[in-house]
Design a protein around this motif. Sequence first.
Motif, short mmCIF file in Angstrom:
data_model
loop_
_atom_site.label_atom_id
_atom_site.label_comp_id
_atom_site.label_asym_id
_atom_site.label_seq_id
_atom_site.Cartn_x
_atom_site.Cartn_y
_atom_site.Cartn_z
N VAL A 56 0.87 -1.18 0.00
CA VAL A 56 0.00 0.00 0.00
C VAL A 56 0.90 1.23 0.00
N SER A 59 0.43 7.12 -2.19
CA SER A 59 -0.57 7.58 -3.16
C SER A 59 -1.86 6.78 -3.05
N ASP A 60 -1.74 5.47 -2.83
CA ASP A 60 -2.93 4.64 -2.66
C ASP A 60 -3.72 5.05 -1.43
N SER A 64 -7.79 6.60 -1.39
CA SER A 64 -8.86 5.90 -0.69
C SER A 64 -9.32 6.65 0.54
#
Length: 205
Positions: A56, A59-60, A64
């Motif tokens: 993870v 940016s992820d 989210s």
Amino acid sequence: MPPLSSANAIKSCSASRLSLVGAARCKPFRSRFVTPSGRPNGSGGRCRLADAGTAVTGSDLIASISAEAERCGKSIYLFGSRPQVLNKASRLLQERNAGLTIAGVFAPPQGFDPTSEYARHCIATIGRSGADLCFVALGAPKQELFADHGGSLLPNTSFVCIGAGLDFIAGAQVRAPYWMQRWGLEWLWRAGSDPQRLLYRYLLW
């Protein structure tokens, strides 16, 4: 991770290799949740991970969490990086999440000490903004130290350490090709893009 609808869903969250090793070596690294940004982080780590088998990146997390913050009506503060990056990232995040509230943005000067009196002043500013969550983009280990300091002073504000995540969103840095991300080699791409600053740090840690 718990939903953002809780009062303090995330104490602090860190996603880099340097952060994981720092968490094992240094007492101030007290992240409640730690996520690995690449497979080398999840294998053989000495600290407990949220999910050691899943990569993870910062940016992820931004994408989210921002979407969840918009859904829950929570506001976000952007701290770190550079002014032009923060301004562009803020605009893009709001374009992608129409109802998202950016409570404020601030890029501290070069040489910023995350445990200084000035850092305490910055944390107070974040608190006065009313932000429910703060993305910290200072790089390890500064961002973890700042997040820990901030979490102790602002118990109702969550701090998420996201490294170069805002730079990726703003286009100031280019992410590694997908195949490198998939095989946990994004750290190698980043080291190659800025060897003077990062290569020795990765090899040392």
